[in-house]
Design a protein around this motif. Structure first.
Motif, short mmCIF file in Angstrom:
data_model
loop_
_atom_site.label_atom_id
_atom_site.label_comp_id
_atom_site.label_asym_id
_atom_site.label_seq_id
_atom_site.Cartn_x
_atom_site.Cartn_y
_atom_site.Cartn_z
N ILE A 49 84.84 36.30 27.33
CA ILE A 49 84.67 37.67 27.08
C ILE A 49 85.71 38.63 27.82
O ILE A 49 86.35 39.53 26.72
CB ILE A 49 83.25 38.33 27.54
N ALA A 50 86.26 38.34 28.68
CA ALA A 50 87.12 39.28 29.50
C ALA A 50 88.27 39.16 28.62
O ALA A 50 89.14 39.84 28.42
CB ALA A 50 87.32 38.88 30.93
N CYS A 51 88.65 37.94 28.18
CA CYS A 51 89.97 37.50 27.24
C CYS A 51 89.93 38.43 26.13
O CYS A 51 90.73 38.98 25.62
CB CYS A 51 90.15 36.06 27.03
N ARG A 52 88.71 38.43 25.49
CA ARG A 52 88.57 38.77 24.28
C ARG A 52 88.72 40.59 24.34
O ARG A 52 89.22 41.14 23.65
CB ARG A 52 87.14 38.68 23.56
N ARG A 53 88.04 41.05 25.29
CA ARG A 53 88.23 42.45 25.56
C ARG A 53 89.52 42.75 25.95
O ARG A 53 90.28 44.02 25.36
CB ARG A 53 87.35 42.85 26.74
N ALA A 54 90.31 42.26 26.70
CA ALA A 54 91.79 42.43 26.92
C ALA A 54 92.60 42.39 25.79
O ALA A 54 93.36 43.30 25.46
CB ALA A 54 92.11 41.61 27.98
N ARG A 55 92.35 41.41 24.93
CA ARG A 55 93.19 41.24 23.72
C ARG A 55 92.98 42.39 22.82
O ARG A 55 93.62 42.98 21.96
CB ARG A 55 92.98 39.88 22.99
N ALA A 56 91.48 42.86 22.80
CA ALA A 56 91.41 43.88 21.92
C ALA A 56 91.98 45.11 22.47
O ALA A 56 92.44 46.01 21.66
CB ALA A 56 89.84 44.12 21.78
N ALA A 57 92.01 45.54 23.65
CA ALA A 57 92.72 46.59 24.40
C ALA A 57 94.18 46.60 24.15
O ALA A 57 94.62 47.55 23.82
CB ALA A 57 92.44 46.77 25.75
N LEU A 58 94.69 45.46 24.18
CA LEU A 58 96.27 45.27 23.80
C LEU A 58 96.45 45.67 22.37
O LEU A 58 97.48 46.21 21.95
CB LEU A 58 96.62 44.04 24.43
N ALA A 59 95.47 45.28 21.50
CA ALA A 59 95.73 45.35 20.23
C ALA A 59 95.79 46.80 19.74
O ALA A 59 96.56 47.50 18.89
CB ALA A 59 94.64 44.56 19.31
N LEU A 60 94.99 47.70 20.75
CA LEU A 60 94.94 49.21 20.55
C LEU A 60 96.24 49.94 20.98
O LEU A 60 96.65 50.80 20.48
CB LEU A 60 93.81 49.74 21.36
N THR A 61 96.90 49.07 22.06
CA THR A 61 98.26 49.96 22.47
C THR A 61 99.37 49.46 21.59
O THR A 61 100.49 50.27 21.67
CB THR A 61 98.63 48.96 23.82
N GLY A 62 99.11 48.73 20.42
CA GLY A 62 100.17 48.29 19.76
C GLY A 62 101.25 47.69 20.39
O GLY A 62 100.98 47.06 21.38
N ASP A 63 102.53 47.21 19.90
CA ASP A 63 103.70 46.46 20.53
C ASP A 63 104.61 47.59 21.30
O ASP A 63 105.66 47.76 20.97
CB ASP A 63 104.27 45.91 19.45
N VAL A 64 103.83 48.31 22.20
CA VAL A 64 104.61 49.24 23.01
C VAL A 64 105.71 48.70 23.71
O VAL A 64 106.53 49.23 24.03
CB VAL A 64 103.78 50.38 23.64
#
Length: 163
Positions: A49-64
């Protein structure tokens, strides 16, 4: 009619995302430690779950930053290893639950199947622990937190961050 939110308490979506990254980094580190130190199926679930949440949050940041892409790749690998172990946890729980309802003569071969699944489960957990050893989870968690920059604290009673 509702009153306007207190402007001193409202922060940007970016601040809320940053606070979420920091919280998720802590969850990731705690779940990884629990997997390394024990055999509880819920620890594997929490890691996934933590991996999934972190990946979702990173997806929201875009490729910054290139760092975000590297973190996402590392989280994907870790989630893949956790998923293999978690899937076996679920299969064993379901099968043993069904077996409990069967009469002794209906259980022929089921004990062997459960034993085989438990061996696969042990192997999957060993691979997960090896993945955890190969990946520096503290560095991964620190990388997530670093992307957040200066962070505001989330108000636990609300769905937004507060200053």
């Amino acid at each position: 009619m509702t009153a306007d939110p207190d402007p001193a308490r409202v922060v940007s979506v970016g601040d809320a995302l940053a606070a979420g990254l920091v919280r998720t980094a802590g969850e990731l580190a705690a779940a990884a430690a629990a997997v390394r130190d024990g055999d509880e199926p819920e620890a594997v679930r929490a890691l996934r779950i933590a991996c999934r949440r972190a990946r979702a949050a990173l997806a929201l940041t875009g490729d910054v930053t290139p760092a975000a892409g590297r973190l996402c790749d590392q989280l994907r690998d870790l989630a893949h290893a956790a998923s293999a172990a978690r899937d076996l946890d679920v299969q064993i729980a379901a099968l043993t639950g069904m077996v409990a309802a069967l009469a002794a003569d209906e259980r022929v071969g089921v004990d062997g199947a459960v034993a085989m699944l438990r061996q696969h489960q042990a192997d999957a957990r060993a691979r997960l622990r090896a993945t955890l050893a190969e990946r520096s989870v503290p560095a991964l968690a620190a990388g997530l937190a670093a992307l957040a920059g200066p962070v505001v604290e989330l108000d636990p009673g609300r769905s937004r961050a507060v200053k």
